[in-house]
Scaffold this active site. Structure first.
Site, PDB file in Angstrom:
ATOM      1  N   HIS A  26      -3.892  -1.324   7.007  1.00  0.00           N
ATOM      2  CA  HIS A  26      -2.634  -0.847   6.444  1.00  0.00           C
ATOM      3  C   HIS A  26      -1.589  -0.779   7.554  1.00  0.00           C
ATOM      4  CE1 HIS A  26       0.253   1.353   4.107  1.00  0.00           C
ATOM      5  NE2 HIS A  26       0.178   2.406   4.902  1.00  0.00           N
TER       6      HIS A  26
ATOM      7  N   CYS B 264       2.264  -3.711   2.456  1.00  0.00           N
ATOM      8  CA  CYS B 264       2.686  -2.705   3.428  1.00  0.00           C
ATOM      9  C   CYS B 264       3.262  -3.359   4.683  1.00  0.00           C
ATOM     10  CB  CYS B 264       1.512  -1.809   3.798  1.00  0.00           C
ATOM     11  SG  CYS B 264       0.026  -2.724   4.272  1.00  0.00           S
TER      12      CYS B 264
END
Length: 1378
Positions: free
Chosen positions: A505, A199
């Site tokens: 994330h 990510c």
């Protein structure tokens, strides 16, 4: 008038009421009609997304519903735009064109092929290879000015993604809601697929793609394929990715080609890195790749700025400086040592350029003054880049916990940032102002200024520098004002991190320069967001929580900010497709063709039938398995050819000798053959394209002179095994197909035709399931009534013997089949040597002799002795008697009885009785099976693993040959005590009397464990009073023959044992005695599992039913557990060592044994195996709970009465420096350790034994051993597991010193058992004052010490790999470095 109005209102009321009633009546009529109309149940599976493929949408519609309405209802149910998806049959209905249903048709469901009253399965698929569009949320596309209050809580955060480890729902906030996820047609942008934890990469790539200047410059670079491999070219793969992001119709595209160009393998996808670190490394790689090109200086032109690092003397004004370049500006969230964070980016920038005063011990040595002077040290921005990158330093290191932490404090950032106040900042209080910069000639220099004019050229003591004083003051002021006026930056990218310092994330919020709209790029999901959503990335908590606000703050906050300078002359726009350079247009066309090819492949994949394929190899005769993939339009003939090549039968069997038949692999059943359907499409034969099929295919082969048998639906397959009672053999099966409605008589005739056996004397036995044998004796009964199914197994015998007249369960046939069903073959590895003192020992295995007699009496299920033949019990008893006398004999007496014949036949289907073998040959009467066993070397103890079948333990025994065999022990029997006679032991006790006394005690509190011989097992319970196995009278079949094992060495002896698996382990061991050479109580049985793992089998009363054919068993010498005995692991307790727990030996304790008796048994083992020569009064045994020492066991304690003992029990052995102080259970033994704060050290452990739990008594004892007055003693209980290690930097403050209690067994101490750790100190002793250097040095030592001992390691993040991009496309594999 009033009356008229009243009448009018009344009329209106009744009119409205009547109209309502009419409408309701109409609706009720429609409902009644609909109730009478047939209904169609539609079950729709969404196959467009892996997350929804397991979900079903159910619609129960009237049969008259049109297809158009069906599509509309499905669209509403699943949330897709109608017309962007297809519906195809999913229940095997086949049509010639296999086209999807028409979403514009007015045809009713019944007319379209739907069936009422049944389930109609449909699959929702992509339309034209493109995924369906989601219905857009109106609130997501509304203008920000028109948002209501509820929309202010929306937030684009980390979304749940399938097969992605980089995102977790732990990082989402409950106050955040998500905007609808829009397809590319709605947002105009394409997402990036998260490979696993990439990510961070996706966020940076999307930011670079949304930067017009970077994207356009990348498009202008042309790749030369002749100069470089496209796979390893980073700029080319980035160029391809950007082209796909701009032109692809997909919702998301892969980044694997980009990461492959980095030289990464698949493991890198599972390694999360810092996005700022990736930015630096990737820019370096691009600069290396772009050397000697027009883009060589692109990164510096866009992202590089300059600043001056200076030190200015406050006495003379002399300034020393160095010019540095930067690609990003790191901004501190919270100043070091402060609990208050900066409120905004502007404050952090101001702190970044705020100078510090160097005074006191930090004074600066001035080159002009030639002495140490007070000075000002700081940074000045000289030049800001076009694209300004700010890194918010949210990751910090906590020196208290020695862990990385994340700072979630709130820090605001403006949409427009004015950088003019931060350029060339000078101290206003100083009259000297001099600004120097780098022009490219020098990077370092020094300059000074005072009230006098410039004297750089005349002062020899000053280094040369480049100064801006060359211009006039007016020109400089005009230039400075113009530069400051143009330093307005606009925010266009916010890279957000959600999570903690251990992981989380990343996603990016980016503003498009084409429409000014903000978008959230969260991996494959792209959605619109508002300015309010951006504000929610500031961090911090929503409400005031006081001092602990950061601890409760949201973990989702901005990490990197990218601004662009507002400059009409420099601000670029995105290149449109029509304006692409020619090489990019060619690349677009190439990618479009590749996408079309992918779409065609997906279409082929959707129309491909995938089914399991089996084939019996015509030469090797082994069943092969593969997967057959064939297009639904291919014919059966084509499929046979594909399967023929897939199974690699070319050259073995002609193609015309092969065919495909429907096959059930689970039941081994041939369902049907396809005669005359060679030209039928496979889609029709298989019932359509399905994800899985309820049947398989078999590629059947034949010889050229044979003809294929026709398999018709409804037939059952029967495998017929022919039994020969004379030879007691069962031949391999013959396959016969029959019908369930056939009678037993008709079935006999069918078998007679297939086997040429007479049907008149034929007996058929059906094996319905394991050990369920049924004799088919009713002639007119059908096969279905008898219990036949798809695949069946029968045994056929057709002889004229008298066995027909016997009851089936007493017949020879039943016994043979019963033996066949329950006999298993085991490979038994014998020990290379056995204990003893004789050079060679020969064991004779006695067999039976005499005449054959009655055939029923010749079975291995022996109920007695007939004639002069010796039973197996007699053979074993004689062998054990011989073994018993081996220590007194110099050679073994010759055997005069009959021995069991070892046959060469090893076929499982041809199991012969050893006794019948002995009787079948006259020469077998005087045979002997000789096992020559060499003497063992007492010093050569090979290590082995001793484990129970049910408990896996990683500890290893120190010796596989237990010293119990030859040593004097309370529980040692003679090598073979068949008569249960009382044998004198070395300690003067009798084994019989001790065993009986222990049993009587053990029976009072019976307890079964997995690692002990059970109460109802062992040599006593499994054998009768004559020493013979009770179970042997029913299941005695045992046959052993020598074999050669490929895994064993030449000296390793191995047996192939055929044995009835209903025999108990005790009886099995007794049968092995003649081959091992010792009594069954003197060897252990280990079952060998995969990877050669061995676990000991100890439950003597259990059968071998858990074993199966070809299992391996290892026999090892050593005394096996008897009933009431436990295997115990003994560890040494070393309280003052770094590793306080050391494994010593495995021992055997028994119920009823006293602690002193167990200590007596341990002494010789400790002396021989561990080299510990101890006195029985100078060591103790105590409870072990993991690593913690516990209750001290006193010598008079009895196991299972005073001390609970269990399987895999562990105890501590502690060597004492003085005689035992513990005399009673009322005493309490604690381990104390003195803390000396003035020396910053801990003394060694000392044990204190108190008579009670009184705190006062404990303090008195501590005063005696330390000399500290009682009133000055403070103590605290240790934390964690033994030895309760704690850093000397923390112990003085962190422990709960001097608790206000009068007893140790109350809160907060709860010291109720021996082994607790107590720290104590003198309260008058002052804590040593440490300098910073001393503290740092001590901190390093303590950190190293605590990590070595393994304590206080509560946080263990995964080992991070350094982020590297390999310019040659692959890393150099260095095995010496990890």
């Amino acid at each position: 008038l009033k009356e008229a109005m009243s009448l009018y209102r009344e009329g209106m009321f009744w009119s409205c009421r009547q109209s309502i009633f009419d409408e309701m009546k109409k609706k009720f009529t429609q409902i009644e009609k609909a109730a009478d109309e047939p209904r169609v149940l539609c079950i729709i599976q969404d196959t467009t997304n892996s997350r929804t493929v397991s979900e079903r949408v159910t619609l129960n519609l009237p049969a008259s519903t049109s297809l158009k309405l069906l599509f509309k209802d499905v669209a509403v149910k699943v949330g897709y735009v109608n017309g962007t998806f297809d519906l195809v049959w999913g229940n095997g209905i086949y049509t010639s064109d296999a086209s999807p249903l028409d979403h514009t048709s007015d045809k009713s469901l019944i007319d379209a092929g739907f069936e009422s009253g049944k389930k109609n399965f449909l699959q929702l698929t992509d339309k034209n290879g493109e995924q369906p569009q989601l219905v857009s949320d109106e609130s997501g596309t509304a203008d920000s000015s028109g948002l209501d209050d509820s929309s202010q809580d929306r937030f684009i955060g980390p979304l749940q993604r399938e097969n992605t480890a980089g995102c977790s729902s732990d990082y989402t906030s409950q106050s955040y809601s998500y905007s609808s996820i829009l397809s590319k047609s709605e947002t105009g942008y394409v997402g990036l697929v998260n490979q696993a934890m990439t990510c961070y990469l996706n966020s940076l790539l999307q930011t670079l793609f949304m930067t017009p200047e970077f994207r356009n410059a990348l498009y202008n670079w042309e790749f030369e394929e002749s100069e470089e491999d496209p796979v390893t070219s980073i700029p080319y793969q980035l160029q391809r990715l950007f082209v796909l992001l701009q032109t692809s119709k997909k919702r998301a595209i892969e980044t694997t080609d980009v990461t492959r160009s980095f030289g990464w393998d698949s493991s890198e996808a599972w390694q999360q890195h810092d996005v700022q670190e990736l930015c630096r490394v990737m820019f370096d790689a691009l600069e290396q790749k772009w050397k000697q090109t027009e883009q060589a200086d692109l990164i510096n032109q866009l992202y590089q700025g300059k600043l001056k690092d200076y030190v200015r003397c406050l006495d003379c004004g002399y300034e020393s400086w160095r010019i540095d370049t930067y690609l990003d500006i790191p901004l501190v969230i919270r100043p070091y040592g402060s609990s208050q964070a900066f409120a905004s980016v502007e404050e952090a920038l101001q702190a970044f350029v705020q100078p510090e005063i160097l005074d006191g011990p930090n004074q600066y040595f001035c080159e002009r003054c030639k002495k140490k002077c007070d000075a000002r040290k700081g940074l000045r921005f000289l030049h800001f880049p076009y694209l300004l990158t700010l890194q918010l330093k949210r990751f910090d290191f906590d020196y208290t916990t020695m862990h990385r932490i994340k700072l979630n404090d709130r820090m605001t950032f403006p949409e427009e940032l004015d950088m003019s106040p931060f350029i060339d900042v000078e101290d206003e209080k100083s009259p000297q102002t001099e600004s120097c910069t780098d022009s490219g000639a020098e990077n370092e220099g020094s300059c000074h200024s005072d009230q006098m004019s410039n004297d750089f050229s005349t002062d020899d003591g000053v280094d040369e520098g480049i100064c801006l004083e060359n211009n006039s003051s007016a020109e400089r002021a005009l230039k400075t004002n113009s530069e400051k006026g143009s330093l307005i930056y606009e925010l266009f990218s916010v890279m957000v991190h959600s999570g903690s310092a251990a992981g989380g994330h990343y996603y990016a919020c980016i503003k498009s320069f084409s429409d000014g709209q903000w978008y959230s790029f969260n991996d494959q999901h792209v959605s619109r967001i508002t300015q309010e959503d951006i504000k929610k990335t500031y961090g911090g908590s929503t409400g005031s929580r006081g001092y602990y606000s950061s601890a409760f703050a949201s973990s989702t906050n901005a990490y990197m900010l990218i601004y662009r300078l507002k400059s009409p002359t420099r601000n670029a726009k995105y290149l449109e497709v029509n304006d692409f350079p020619e090489h990019i247009k060619r690349l677009v066309q190439k990618e479009k063709e590749y996408e079309e090819h992918e779409k065609r492949q997906r279409e082929i994949e959707r129309n491909t039938c995938k089914i399991k394929l089996f084939c019996m190899h015509p030469v090797k005769q082994v069943m092969m398995e593969n997967k057959l993939e064939v297009h639904k339009d291919k014919t059966l003939k084509d499929a046979v050819e594909i399967a023929y090549k897939l199974m690699d039968l070319e050259g073995l069997v002609p193609l015309e000798c092969c065919r495909l038949v429907k096959y059930d692999e689970f039941h081994d059943y041939l369902e049907r053959s396809y005669e005359g359907e060679e030209d039928t499409p496979m889609g029709l034969l298989l019932g359509g394209v399905k994800s899985s099929y309820m049947f398989d295919l078999l590629l059947e082969t034949r010889r050229p002179d044979q003809v294929f048998q026709s398999y018709k639906p409804g037939e059952v397959m029967v495998k017929v095994h022919i039994v020969d009672l004379k030879t007691e053999t069962i031949i391999p099966p013959v396959s016969v197909r029959a019908y369930l409605n056939q009678t037993v008589t008709e079935f006999k005739q069918l078998i007679s035709q297939a086997t040429c056996l007479p049907s008149e004397t034929m007996r058929i036995v059906l094996e319905r399931c394991y050990n369920d044998l049924r004799l088919l004796c009713v002639p007119n009964k059908t096969l279905k009534a008898e219990g036949f199914f798809r695949s069946n197994k029968v045994f056929v015998e057709s002889s004229d013997s008298k066995d027909h007249q016997v009851t089936f369960t007493d017949s020879h046939l039943w016994k043979l089949l019963d033996r066949h069903a329950n006999t298993i073959r085991l490979y038994v590895s014998l020990p290379e040597q056995s204990p003893g003192t004789q050079p060679n020992r020969i064991l004779c295995q006695k067999g039976g002799g005499g005449d054959m007699g009655n055939s029923d009496d010749n079975y291995e299920v022996v109920k007695g002795c007939s004639g002069s033949r010796k039973s197996v019990e007699a053979i074993l008893e004689e062998s054990t008697e011989k073994l018993k006398c081996l220590s007194l004999q110099q050679q073994q007496e010759g055997g005069h009885g009959d021995s069991m014949k070892s046959t060469e036949a090893s076929d499982f289907e041809n199991i012969e009785s050893p006794m019948n073998e002995a009787d079948s040959s006259a020469s077998a009467d005087n045979r002997e099976l000789e096992n020559r066993i060499q003497t063992s070397d007492p010093e050569n103890n090979f290590q082995s693993e001793e484990r129970s079948d049910s408990d896996v333990n990683n500890d290893r025994s120190t010796s596989s040959v237990d010293s119990d065999i030859l040593s004097s022990s309370h529980s040692s029997d003679t090598l073979c005590n068949a008569d249960n006679a009382q044998i004198s032991l070395a300690n003067g006790l009798e084994s019989h009397s001790i065993t009986c006394s222990r049993r009587s005690k053990a029976n009072e509190t019976k307890k079964e464990t997995w690692d002990t011989a059970e109460e109802d097992s062992g040599t006593d319970s499994e054998y009768d009073e004559n020493g013979k196995s009770r179970v042997d009278t029913q299941y005695i079949y045992f046959k052993a023959e020598p074999c050669v094992s490929e895994e064993n060495s030449g000296s390793q002896k191995c047996l192939l044992v055929s044995v009835d698996k209903r025999i108990t382990l005790a009886a099995f061991k007794q049968h092995l005695e003649p081959f091992v050479g010792v009594s069954s109580s003197q060897f252990k049985v280990f079952r060998v599992y995969a990877n050669n793992q061995e676990f000991e089998s100890v439950r003597l009363n259990e059968t071998l039913s858990s074993f199966s054919d070809e299992n391996k068993i290892t026999i090892r010498l050593g005394r096996a557990l008897k009933k009431g005995e436990y295997r115990v692991k003994v560890y040494q307790l070393l309280v003052n060592e770094h590793e306080p727990c050391k494994f010593l030996i495995d021992a055997v304790f028994a119920k009823g044994m006293t602690v002193r008796q167990s200590k007596e048994e341990l002494l010789p083992q400790l002396r021989e195996q561990c080299g510990l020569d101890l006195s029985i009064d100078r060591f103790r045994l105590r409870k072990k709970t993991w690593k913690n020492p516990g209750t001290v066991f006193l010598d008079y304690h009895v196991y299972e009465e005073d001390i609970n003992i269990s399987s895999n029990w562990e105890v501590f052995l502690e060597v004492l420096d003085e005689p035992e102080k513990m005399k009673s259970m009322s005493q309490l033994a604690v381990l104390t350790r003195r803390w000396r704060p003035s020396e910053m050290k801990l003394d060694a452990f000392q044990e204190v034994v108190s008579e009670s739990s009184s705190v006062d008594e404990l303090k008195e004892k501590l005063s005696e051993i330390s000399g500290i007055p009682v009133e000055n003693i403070e103590f605290a209980k240790g934390r964690g597991t033994f030895p309760c290690d704690i850093s000397v930097l923390e112990i003085h403050q962190d422990l709960d010193w001097n608790p206000k209690v009068s007893a140790l067994n109350v809160w907060p101490l709860y010291i109720c058992d021996d082994g607790a750790v107590i720290f104590y100190r003198d309260k008058t002793e002052e804590l040593m004052e440490l300098t910073e250097e001393q503290r740092n040095e001590l901190m390093k030592k303590e950190s190293s010490r605590l990590q070595k001992t393994g304590h206080r390691v509560t946080y263990s993040p995964r080992k991070e790999k350094a982020l590297k991009i390999y310019l040659d496309g692959a890393p150099n594999k260095d095995t010496s470095q990890d």
